[in-house]
Motif scaffolding. Sequence first.
Motif, mmCIF file in Angstrom:
data_model
loop_
_atom_site.group_PDB
_atom_site.id
_atom_site.type_symbol
_atom_site.label_atom_id
_atom_site.label_comp_id
_atom_site.label_asym_id
_atom_site.label_seq_id
_atom_site.Cartn_x
_atom_site.Cartn_y
_atom_site.Cartn_z
ATOM 1 N N ARG A 7 0.802 -1.224 0.000
ATOM 2 C CA ARG A 7 0.000 0.000 0.000
ATOM 3 C C ARG A 7 0.836 1.276 0.000
ATOM 4 N NH1 ARG A 7 -5.305 0.335 0.654
ATOM 5 N NH2 ARG A 7 -4.934 2.510 1.188
ATOM 6 N N SER A 8 2.024 1.225 0.584
ATOM 7 C CA SER A 8 2.787 2.462 0.748
ATOM 8 C C SER A 8 4.265 2.173 0.922
ATOM 9 C CB SER A 8 2.253 3.218 1.974
ATOM 10 O OG SER A 8 3.047 4.353 2.262
ATOM 11 N N VAL A 9 5.097 3.041 0.351
ATOM 12 C CA VAL A 9 6.541 2.988 0.612
ATOM 13 C C VAL A 9 7.057 4.401 0.871
ATOM 14 C CG1 VAL A 9 6.751 1.014 -0.971
ATOM 15 C CG2 VAL A 9 7.423 3.302 -1.745
ATOM 16 N N LEU A 10 8.218 4.471 1.536
ATOM 17 C CA LEU A 10 8.917 5.734 1.732
ATOM 18 C C LEU A 10 9.995 5.825 0.663
ATOM 19 C CD1 LEU A 10 9.354 5.322 5.601
ATOM 20 C CD2 LEU A 10 7.600 6.638 4.411
ATOM 21 N N PRO A 11 9.861 6.770 -0.288
ATOM 22 C CA PRO A 11 10.790 6.837 -1.417
ATOM 23 C C PRO A 11 12.243 6.998 -0.972
ATOM 24 C CG PRO A 11 8.871 8.199 -1.827
ATOM 25 C CD PRO A 11 8.779 7.749 -0.398
ATOM 26 N N VAL A 12 13.150 6.253 -1.637
ATOM 27 C CA VAL A 12 14.578 6.315 -1.315
ATOM 28 C C VAL A 12 15.413 6.695 -2.534
ATOM 29 C CG1 VAL A 12 16.591 4.988 -0.548
ATOM 30 C CG2 VAL A 12 14.369 4.641 0.564
ATOM 31 N N GLU A 13 15.269 5.948 -3.640
ATOM 32 C CA GLU A 13 16.067 6.210 -4.836
ATOM 33 C C GLU A 13 15.156 6.579 -6.006
ATOM 34 O OE1 GLU A 13 19.381 2.949 -5.146
ATOM 35 O OE2 GLU A 13 17.702 2.133 -3.994
ATOM 36 N N GLY A 14 15.646 7.461 -6.868
ATOM 37 C CA GLY A 14 14.901 7.805 -8.085
ATOM 38 C C GLY A 14 13.824 8.847 -7.868
ATOM 39 N N LEU A 15 14.029 9.709 -6.874
ATOM 40 C CA LEU A 15 13.002 10.697 -6.532
ATOM 41 C C LEU A 15 12.647 11.615 -7.705
ATOM 42 C CD1 LEU A 15 12.080 11.188 -3.300
ATOM 43 C CD2 LEU A 15 13.870 9.548 -3.825
ATOM 44 N N SER A 16 13.638 12.010 -8.494
ATOM 45 C CA SER A 16 13.345 12.949 -9.582
ATOM 46 C C SER A 16 12.433 12.306 -10.618
ATOM 47 C CB SER A 16 14.632 13.456 -10.223
ATOM 48 O OG SER A 16 15.341 12.389 -10.813
ATOM 49 N N THR A 17 12.667 11.035 -10.906
ATOM 50 C CA THR A 17 11.772 10.317 -11.822
ATOM 51 C C THR A 17 10.370 10.224 -11.235
ATOM 52 O OG1 THR A 17 13.596 9.013 -12.706
ATOM 53 C CG2 THR A 17 11.381 8.139 -13.021
ATOM 54 N N MET A 18 10.297 9.975 -9.942
ATOM 55 C CA MET A 18 8.983 9.869 -9.302
ATOM 56 C C MET A 18 8.221 11.194 -9.395
ATOM 57 S SD MET A 18 9.700 7.568 -5.927
ATOM 58 C CE MET A 18 10.861 6.203 -5.949
ATOM 59 N N TYR A 19 8.925 12.299 -9.175
ATOM 60 C CA TYR A 19 8.259 13.598 -9.275
ATOM 61 C C TYR A 19 7.811 13.885 -10.709
ATOM 62 C CZ TYR A 19 9.025 15.259 -4.492
ATOM 63 O OH TYR A 19 8.971 15.429 -3.134
ATOM 64 N N GLN A 20 8.584 13.390 -11.686
ATOM 65 C CA GLN A 20 8.145 13.545 -13.076
ATOM 66 C C GLN A 20 6.844 12.801 -13.316
ATOM 67 O OE1 GLN A 20 11.251 12.398 -15.813
ATOM 68 N NE2 GLN A 20 12.669 13.949 -15.019
ATOM 69 N N ARG A 21 6.718 11.642 -12.685
ATOM 70 C CA ARG A 21 5.535 10.819 -12.892
ATOM 71 C C ARG A 21 4.355 11.270 -12.024
ATOM 72 N NH1 ARG A 21 5.873 6.611 -15.902
ATOM 73 N NH2 ARG A 21 3.994 5.871 -14.855
ATOM 74 N N SER A 22 4.639 11.972 -10.943
ATOM 75 C CA SER A 22 3.603 12.484 -10.029
ATOM 76 C C SER A 22 3.876 13.951 -9.752
ATOM 77 C CB SER A 22 3.607 11.673 -8.731
ATOM 78 O OG SER A 22 3.347 10.306 -8.960
ATOM 79 N N PRO A 23 3.691 14.808 -10.769
ATOM 80 C CA PRO A 23 4.138 16.206 -10.694
ATOM 81 C C PRO A 23 3.459 17.028 -9.603
ATOM 82 C CG PRO A 23 3.297 15.653 -12.899
ATOM 83 C CD PRO A 23 2.997 14.492 -12.021
ATOM 84 N N THR A 24 2.294 16.611 -9.149
ATOM 85 C CA THR A 24 1.598 17.432 -8.155
ATOM 86 C C THR A 24 1.950 17.063 -6.722
ATOM 87 O OG1 THR A 24 -0.333 15.966 -8.076
ATOM 88 C CG2 THR A 24 -0.352 17.716 -9.729
ATOM 89 N N ALA A 25 2.831 16.071 -6.546
ATOM 90 C CA ALA A 25 3.204 15.656 -5.185
ATOM 91 C C ALA A 25 3.910 16.798 -4.469
ATOM 92 C CB ALA A 25 4.099 14.425 -5.241
ATOM 93 N N LYS A 26 3.455 17.096 -3.252
ATOM 94 C CA LYS A 26 3.981 18.234 -2.504
ATOM 95 C C LYS A 26 5.245 17.902 -1.708
ATOM 96 C CE LYS A 26 0.592 21.391 -3.131
ATOM 97 N NZ LYS A 26 0.024 20.773 -4.352
ATOM 98 N N ASN A 27 5.454 16.627 -1.407
ATOM 99 C CA ASN A 27 6.694 16.214 -0.733
ATOM 100 C C ASN A 27 6.962 14.737 -0.995
ATOM 101 O OD1 ASN A 27 5.412 14.509 1.309
ATOM 102 N ND2 ASN A 27 4.665 16.429 2.190
ATOM 103 N N ASP A 28 8.116 14.255 -0.539
ATOM 104 C CA ASP A 28 8.555 12.903 -0.854
ATOM 105 C C ASP A 28 7.565 11.841 -0.372
ATOM 106 O OD1 ASP A 28 10.695 14.359 -1.687
ATOM 107 O OD2 ASP A 28 12.140 13.491 -0.278
ATOM 108 N N ILE A 29 7.044 12.036 0.830
ATOM 109 C CA ILE A 29 6.118 11.052 1.393
ATOM 110 C C ILE A 29 4.912 10.864 0.488
ATOM 111 C CG2 ILE A 29 4.545 10.567 3.303
ATOM 112 C CD1 ILE A 29 7.415 10.232 4.115
#
Length: 200
Positions: free
Chosen positions: A105-127
Amino acid sequence: MLTEAQILGSDFYQQDTINVAEQLLGQKLVVQVKGRRLSGIINETEAYLGLQDPACHSCSGVKTARTKTFYLSGGHAYVYLIYGMYYCFNIVTMGPSQPEAVLIRSVLPVEGLSTMYQRSPTAKNDILLANGPGKLCRSFAIDKSFNEKPVFTGREVFVEKGDKHIPREWVESGPRIGIGYAQDAVHWPLRYYLDPQYLV
DNA sequence: AGAGTGATCATG
DNA sequence: ATGATCACTCTC
């Protein structure tokens, strides 16, 4: 001396589903796409107990195009589309005669954060990149093509042993989310998560 | 609290 | 073929 991360093998998944759900907490989910590595520490899971569990997609015991994934051996990915928009990522557990699985259901992002933000552009923080099954799949580029992939070979998707030992008191449990249709199973405490107070 | 979105599955 | 449902997320 640099030691290689240990990848959880098929044996780990071919055991009691509740054990798998609990012991996945604190381990690291890894997805490798186009040579890029995305990872996060698993902090929330749910157990789905097959034929005895009205909330489980496989509960009818009928093998269909969707549920046939449950009848692979433990350690294969079960990915499905929900609400026409989001994917959910599960790992099949036990053996082919017990169609059970664990939802990540959930993970705490560790690697590849920039790619994740590209895929979820509206995310306000890493969590907020991966604190839900649909958001996790969106940020980690997990789609239906991952369905039935093995999770124990260390290729596209796998779980590495986490660095930290997780004490029992860090683990909470409670009713699963979004299964209000599931009669008595509504209250079964099959959702497991790491108490946020310990996670920094 | 309501909208958005399309695969899935039980009906017929 | 048809239609209700849905292991979710975002915005109000």
